[in-house]
Design a protein around this motif. Structure first.
Motif, PDB file in Angstrom:
ATOM      1  N   MET A   1       0.839  -1.172   0.000  1.00 19.72           N
ATOM      2  CA  MET A   1       0.000   0.000   0.000  1.00 19.72           C
ATOM      3  C   MET A   1       0.884   1.234   0.000  1.00 19.72           C
ATOM      4  SD  MET A   1      -2.798   1.012   2.825  1.00 19.72           S
ATOM      5  CE  MET A   1      -2.227   2.319   3.851  1.00 19.72           C
ATOM      6  N   SER A   2       0.667   2.124  -0.909  1.00 17.34           N
ATOM      7  CA  SER A   2       1.440   3.339  -1.028  1.00 17.34           C
ATOM      8  C   SER A   2       0.667   4.518  -0.447  1.00 17.34           C
ATOM      9  CB  SER A   2       1.756   3.584  -2.507  1.00 17.34           C
ATOM     10  OG  SER A   2       2.482   4.774  -2.640  1.00 17.34           O
ATOM     11  N   LEU A   3       1.332   5.287   0.392  1.00 19.03           N
ATOM     12  CA  LEU A   3       0.698   6.453   1.000  1.00 19.03           C
ATOM     13  C   LEU A   3       1.079   7.706   0.223  1.00 19.03           C
ATOM     14  CD1 LEU A   3       1.451   5.700   4.743  1.00 19.03           C
ATOM     15  CD2 LEU A   3      -0.712   5.380   3.559  1.00 19.03           C
ATOM     16  N   ASN A   4       0.130   8.618   0.143  1.00 24.80           N
ATOM     17  CA  ASN A   4       0.387   9.900  -0.500  1.00 24.80           C
ATOM     18  C   ASN A   4      -0.268  10.982   0.341  1.00 24.80           C
ATOM     19  OD1 ASN A   4       0.581  12.180  -2.099  1.00 24.80           O
ATOM     20  ND2 ASN A   4       0.148  11.083  -3.991  1.00 24.80           N
ATOM     21  N   TYR A   5       0.525  11.983   0.742  1.00 30.27           N
ATOM     22  CA  TYR A   5      -0.013  13.017   1.618  1.00 30.27           C
ATOM     23  C   TYR A   5      -1.103  13.849   0.940  1.00 30.27           C
ATOM     24  CZ  TYR A   5       2.699  16.687  -0.732  1.00 30.27           C
ATOM     25  OH  TYR A   5       3.201  17.572  -1.649  1.00 30.27           O
ATOM     26  N   LEU A   6      -1.194  13.821  -0.377  1.00 33.03           N
ATOM     27  CA  LEU A   6      -2.230  14.568  -1.095  1.00 33.03           C
ATOM     28  C   LEU A   6      -3.577  13.851  -1.081  1.00 33.03           C
ATOM     29  CD1 LEU A   6      -0.132  15.737  -4.171  1.00 33.03           C
ATOM     30  CD2 LEU A   6      -0.803  17.097  -2.180  1.00 33.03           C
ATOM     31  N   ASN A   7      -3.580  12.565  -0.752  1.00 37.83           N
ATOM     32  CA  ASN A   7      -4.807  11.771  -0.725  1.00 37.83           C
ATOM     33  C   ASN A   7      -5.462  11.884   0.662  1.00 37.83           C
ATOM     34  OD1 ASN A   7      -6.848   9.896  -0.839  1.00 37.83           O
ATOM     35  ND2 ASN A   7      -5.526   8.190  -1.497  1.00 37.83           N
ATOM     36  N   PRO A   8      -6.611  12.527   0.770  1.00 38.88           N
ATOM     37  CA  PRO A   8      -7.245  12.696   2.086  1.00 38.88           C
ATOM     38  C   PRO A   8      -7.673  11.374   2.719  1.00 38.88           C
ATOM     39  CG  PRO A   8      -8.688  13.519   0.341  1.00 38.88           C
ATOM     40  CD  PRO A   8      -7.379  13.155  -0.293  1.00 38.88           C
ATOM     41  N   ASN A   9      -7.874  10.319   1.938  1.00 42.22           N
ATOM     42  CA  ASN A   9      -8.268   9.019   2.483  1.00 42.22           C
ATOM     43  C   ASN A   9      -7.125   8.321   3.224  1.00 42.22           C
ATOM     44  OD1 ASN A   9     -10.890   9.234   1.460  1.00 42.22           O
ATOM     45  ND2 ASN A   9     -10.242   8.422  -0.527  1.00 42.22           N
ATOM     46  N   ASP A  10      -5.868   8.757   2.995  1.00 40.58           N
ATOM     47  CA  ASP A  10      -4.725   8.151   3.666  1.00 40.58           C
ATOM     48  C   ASP A  10      -4.537   8.695   5.084  1.00 40.58           C
ATOM     49  OD1 ASP A  10      -4.142   6.524   1.547  1.00 40.58           O
ATOM     50  OD2 ASP A  10      -2.557   7.778   0.734  1.00 40.58           O
ATOM     51  N   TRP A  11      -5.094   9.846   5.388  1.00 36.30           N
ATOM     52  CA  TRP A  11      -4.921  10.472   6.688  1.00 36.30           C
ATOM     53  C   TRP A  11      -5.890   9.884   7.711  1.00 36.30           C
ATOM     54  CZ3 TRP A  11      -1.080  13.887   7.855  1.00 36.30           C
ATOM     55  CH2 TRP A  11      -0.388  14.453   6.788  1.00 36.30           C
ATOM     56  N   GLY A  12      -5.487   9.843   8.976  1.00 36.04           N
ATOM     57  CA  GLY A  12      -6.367   9.463  10.069  1.00 36.04           C
ATOM     58  C   GLY A  12      -6.488   7.978  10.332  1.00 36.04           C
ATOM     59  N   LYS A  13      -5.728   7.145   9.650  1.00 41.54           N
ATOM     60  CA  LYS A  13      -5.819   5.698   9.865  1.00 41.54           C
ATOM     61  C   LYS A  13      -5.075   5.276  11.127  1.00 41.54           C
ATOM     62  CE  LYS A  13      -6.575   4.560   5.057  1.00 41.54           C
ATOM     63  NZ  LYS A  13      -6.145   3.815   3.905  1.00 41.54           N
ATOM     64  N   SER A  14      -3.900   5.852  11.350  1.00 42.38           N
ATOM     65  CA  SER A  14      -3.132   5.548  12.562  1.00 42.38           C
ATOM     66  C   SER A  14      -2.105   6.660  12.768  1.00 42.38           C
ATOM     67  CB  SER A  14      -2.438   4.192  12.457  1.00 42.38           C
ATOM     68  OG  SER A  14      -1.288   4.301  11.652  1.00 42.38           O
ATOM     69  N   PRO A  15      -1.628   6.842  13.981  1.00 40.89           N
ATOM     70  CA  PRO A  15      -0.598   7.855  14.225  1.00 40.89           C
ATOM     71  C   PRO A  15       0.691   7.585  13.437  1.00 40.89           C
ATOM     72  CG  PRO A  15      -1.555   7.138  16.307  1.00 40.89           C
ATOM     73  CD  PRO A  15      -2.096   6.239  15.236  1.00 40.89           C
ATOM     74  N   LEU A  16       1.010   6.309  13.246  1.00 47.03           N
ATOM     75  CA  LEU A  16       2.215   5.962  12.508  1.00 47.03           C
ATOM     76  C   LEU A  16       2.124   6.412  11.051  1.00 47.03           C
ATOM     77  CD1 LEU A  16       4.973   4.580  12.556  1.00 47.03           C
ATOM     78  CD2 LEU A  16       3.823   2.446  12.017  1.00 47.03           C
ATOM     79  N   THR A  17       1.009   6.111  10.396  1.00 47.72           N
ATOM     80  CA  THR A  17       0.867   6.526   8.996  1.00 47.72           C
ATOM     81  C   THR A  17       0.729   8.039   8.889  1.00 47.72           C
ATOM     82  OG1 THR A  17      -1.511   6.129   9.043  1.00 47.72           O
ATOM     83  CG2 THR A  17      -0.122   4.343   8.215  1.00 47.72           C
ATOM     84  N   ASP A  18       0.083   8.677   9.859  1.00 46.79           N
ATOM     85  CA  ASP A  18      -0.025  10.136   9.826  1.00 46.79           C
ATOM     86  C   ASP A  18       1.347  10.787   9.953  1.00 46.79           C
ATOM     87  OD1 ASP A  18      -2.726  10.049   9.440  1.00 46.79           O
ATOM     88  OD2 ASP A  18      -3.270  10.727  11.454  1.00 46.79           O
ATOM     89  N   ASN A  19       2.213  10.219  10.794  1.00 47.29           N
ATOM     90  CA  ASN A  19       3.571  10.740  10.913  1.00 47.29           C
ATOM     91  C   ASN A  19       4.339  10.566   9.606  1.00 47.29           C
ATOM     92  OD1 ASN A  19       3.300  11.621  13.542  1.00 47.29           O
ATOM     93  ND2 ASN A  19       4.111   9.722  14.426  1.00 47.29           N
ATOM     94  N   ALA A  20       4.175   9.438   8.956  1.00 51.19           N
ATOM     95  CA  ALA A  20       4.850   9.191   7.680  1.00 51.19           C
ATOM     96  C   ALA A  20       4.341  10.154   6.608  1.00 51.19           C
ATOM     97  CB  ALA A  20       4.642   7.751   7.237  1.00 51.19           C
ATOM     98  N   LEU A  21       3.038  10.393   6.595  1.00 50.11           N
ATOM     99  CA  LEU A  21       2.468  11.327   5.627  1.00 50.11           C
ATOM    100  C   LEU A  21       2.950  12.750   5.883  1.00 50.11           C
ATOM    101  CD1 LEU A  21      -1.145   9.904   5.498  1.00 50.11           C
ATOM    102  CD2 LEU A  21       0.473   9.961   3.600  1.00 50.11           C
ATOM    103  N   ARG A  22       3.048  13.129   7.162  1.00 55.58           N
ATOM    104  CA  ARG A  22       3.516  14.477   7.502  1.00 55.58           C
ATOM    105  C   ARG A  22       4.965  14.656   7.082  1.00 55.58           C
ATOM    106  NH1 ARG A  22       2.942  19.549   7.453  1.00 55.58           N
ATOM    107  NH2 ARG A  22       3.856  20.645   9.181  1.00 55.58           N
ATOM    108  N   LEU A  23       5.790  13.644   7.294  1.00 50.74           N
ATOM    109  CA  LEU A  23       7.185  13.691   6.869  1.00 50.74           C
ATOM    110  C   LEU A  23       7.283  13.825   5.344  1.00 50.74           C
ATOM    111  CD1 LEU A  23      10.187  13.506   7.536  1.00 50.74           C
ATOM    112  CD2 LEU A  23       9.959  11.024   7.444  1.00 50.74           C
ATOM    113  N   GLN A  24       6.475  13.052   4.623  1.00 53.44           N
ATOM    114  CA  GLN A  24       6.443  13.132   3.160  1.00 53.44           C
ATOM    115  C   GLN A  24       6.042  14.534   2.704  1.00 53.44           C
ATOM    116  OE1 GLN A  24       3.168  11.287   0.866  1.00 53.44           O
ATOM    117  NE2 GLN A  24       4.742   9.860   0.142  1.00 53.44           N
ATOM    118  N   GLN A  25       5.062  15.127   3.378  1.00 55.38           N
ATOM    119  CA  GLN A  25       4.594  16.466   3.038  1.00 55.38           C
ATOM    120  C   GLN A  25       5.696  17.502   3.281  1.00 55.38           C
ATOM    121  OE1 GLN A  25       1.327  17.815   5.444  1.00 55.38           O
ATOM    122  NE2 GLN A  25       0.756  19.414   3.999  1.00 55.38           N
TER     123      GLN A  25
END
Length: 65
Positions: A1-25
């Motif tokens: 599964m690939s995360l993209n900070y521009l995709n609003p559906n990727d946010w809010g799933k877990s603190p770990l993925t949110d941190n990864a998305l924030r770093l990517q952003q």
């Protein structure tokens, strides 16, 4: 599964993925600034330290001619 900070559906799933998305952003937003820091431009001649003495490389080129 690939995360993209521009995709609003990727946010809010877990603190770990949110941190990864924030770093990517942050990396995407600061890409131009970090490139400028990594690649400085030199306006002055460059030299070398040898035997306790600083020698400009341009002076060394003039000596050999």
């Amino acid at each position: 599964m690939s995360l993209n900070y521009l995709n609003p559906n990727d946010w809010g799933k877990s603190p770990l993925t949110d941190n990864a998305l924030r770093l990517q952003q942050l990396q995407a937003e600061n890409a131009e600034e970090s490139t400028a820091i990594v690649e400085p431009e030199f306006d002055e001649p460059v030299g070398v330290w040898r035997d306790g003495e600083y020698t400009l490389l341009s002076d060394k080129a003039n000596e050999s001619t």
